[in-house]
Scaffold this motif. Structure first.
Motif, PDB file in Angstrom:
ATOM      1  N   PRO A  15       7.831   5.328  32.046  1.00 52.35           N
ATOM      2  CA  PRO A  15       7.905   6.773  32.328  1.00 52.35           C
ATOM      3  C   PRO A  15       9.092   7.116  33.222  1.00 52.35           C
ATOM      4  O   PRO A  15       9.106   6.801  34.404  1.00 52.35           O
ATOM      5  CB  PRO A  15       6.572   7.060  33.030  1.00 52.35           C
ATOM      6  CG  PRO A  15       6.188   5.750  33.659  1.00 52.35           C
ATOM      7  CD  PRO A  15       6.707   4.671  32.750  1.00 52.35           C
ATOM      8  N   SER A  17       9.142   1.626  27.052  1.00 51.20           N
ATOM      9  CA  SER A  17       8.285   2.828  27.140  1.00 51.20           C
ATOM     10  C   SER A  17       7.856   3.118  28.577  1.00 51.20           C
ATOM     11  O   SER A  17       6.701   3.466  28.851  1.00 51.20           O
ATOM     12  CB  SER A  17       7.048   2.664  26.243  1.00 51.20           C
ATOM     13  OG  SER A  17       7.420   2.483  24.895  1.00 51.20           O
ATOM     14  N   GLU A  76      13.669   2.842  27.985  1.00 51.21           N
ATOM     15  CA  GLU A  76      13.134   3.436  26.767  1.00 51.21           C
ATOM     16  C   GLU A  76      12.499   2.379  25.867  1.00 51.21           C
ATOM     17  O   GLU A  76      11.454   2.607  25.256  1.00 51.21           O
ATOM     18  CB  GLU A  76      14.242   4.181  26.024  1.00 51.21           C
ATOM     19  CG  GLU A  76      14.746   5.414  26.763  1.00 51.21           C
ATOM     20  CD  GLU A  76      15.913   6.086  26.065  1.00 51.21           C
ATOM     21  OE1 GLU A  76      16.518   5.435  25.172  1.00 51.21           O
ATOM     22  OE2 GLU A  76      16.233   7.234  26.409  1.00 51.21           O
ATOM     23  N   ALA A  77      13.128   1.194  25.797  1.00 51.10           N
ATOM     24  CA  ALA A  77      12.588   0.127  24.958  1.00 51.10           C
ATOM     25  C   ALA A  77      11.219  -0.325  25.449  1.00 51.10           C
ATOM     26  O   ALA A  77      10.352  -0.693  24.650  1.00 51.10           O
ATOM     27  CB  ALA A  77      13.562  -1.050  24.930  1.00 51.10           C
TER      28      ALA A  77
END
Length: 327
Positions: A142, A140, A137-138
């Motif tokens: 997919p 970004s 998530e950090a």
């Protein structure tokens, strides 16, 4: 005329039977399919406000060499940089003998088509692996669930083959309650006991990354405090037997999982690994390859990456300002 009171009809034995079956299945679903509520991500450590620190110009620079750019080496570089004090100054160099980052987590392009990457190892991770989820998530990246990643025109069938016959089969087209019933009919309460044992063991393991246990100075003491030594001091086979897991379920289902994930039998790994292997809820992957997580870790750490570079000699004990980490 006063109307006579309406009497409630007592349930028939057939209705009681159906009600009992419904309640049993409801309890099983609650146990086997826990809430999807997101667990907290691994907390960041103490040094969150650099402005509150007064750093001197004479701060010692620590030179850190990390051998290997796989999951261990990349995460070591990443967390050294992320969790250090604002006043600490470090130079990190990562040595990797291969020409790529990720170690066992790597992809090849099927038919030389970059649009068809195929994972050669570490093809999935699960939501209880908070470090990988938070890093993805950090950066970004997919994220895709395995159900999305494995779309097919026909339903998939899971089968466990013992060399002579399929000991268990399960189809995506089957109702999930029917799949649960098949497991319970064949293996008794062992699937439920395994699920509960996994929750307890993995839950204790995850506490290692939260206060007051994290950061820890002694891994052995922390494992003792969290009552994990019973899982780490026994093989997977011994740990399952000690907790009342049917040997047929352990062999057919659990060992099939450890062979797929670790290429190991239950008597070759410890109980904690066995339980982590069974924490399959929320399986996911990164589109294009999970190696991107470790590539992002190294880039975020600001480390100098030296690919196609082997470390062949055994280094002498370094000075106090130097540290060596092996993958």
């Amino acid at each position: 005329m006063t109307p006579s009171p309406v009497r409630e009809r007592a349930p028939t034995s057939r209705q009681r039977w159906f009600l009992g079956i419904f309640l049993i299945f409801a309890a099983l679903i609650w146990i086997l399919y826990p809430s999807r509520e997101r667990a907290p991500i691994v907390p960041q450590l103490l040094h969150r406000d650099p402005a509150s620190y007064e750093c001197g110009d004479g701060e010692v620079i620590h030179n850190v060499a990390v051998i290997g750019a796989g999951s261990a080496g990349a995460s070591a570089a990443y967390y050294l940089k992320t969790l250090k004090s604002p006043c600490q100054r470090i130079n990190i160099t990562v040595y990797e003998r291969n020409g790529y980052v990720g170690g066992r987590s790597t992809t090849v392009n099927a038919y030389d088509d970059p649009n068809e990457p195929v994972e050669l190892g570490a093809s999935i991770f699960v939501k209880v692996n908070h470090n990988l989820v938070s890093a993805a998530e950090a950066f970004s990246l997919p994220i895709q669930s395995m159900r999305v990643a494995r779309k097919h025109d026909r339903p998939e069938v899971l089968g466990v083959w013992n060399g002579e016959e399929f000991v268990f089969t399960q189809s995506d087209s089957d109702n999930k309650y029917w799949n649960i019933a098949k497991l319970l009919w064949k293996y008794g309460y062992s699937p439920i006991r395994t699920q509960n044992l996994m929750k307890k063991t993995v839950g204790s393991f995850l506490k290692m990354y939260h206060p007051p246990y994290f950061p820890f100075t002694s891994l052995s003491e922390t494992a003792f405090d969290l009552d994990l030594l019973g899982a780490t001091a026994a093989t997977g086979q011994q740990f399952l037997e000690a907790n009342g897991i049917n040997e047929h379920f352990a062999h057919d289902i659990i060992q099939a999982s450890t062979r797929v994930n670790y290429a190991q039998n239950l008597d070759q790994i410890h109980g904690l690994e066995t339980m982590v292997c069974m924490a399959t809820d929320g399986a996911m992957s990164i589109q294009g390859g999970n190696w991107q997580i470790f590539d992002g870790m190294i880039k975020s750490s600001g480390a100098t990456l030296l690919l196609n570079t082997s470390v062949t000699n055994n280094p002498t004990p370094p000075p106090s300002s130097r540290h060596l980490l092996r993958q």
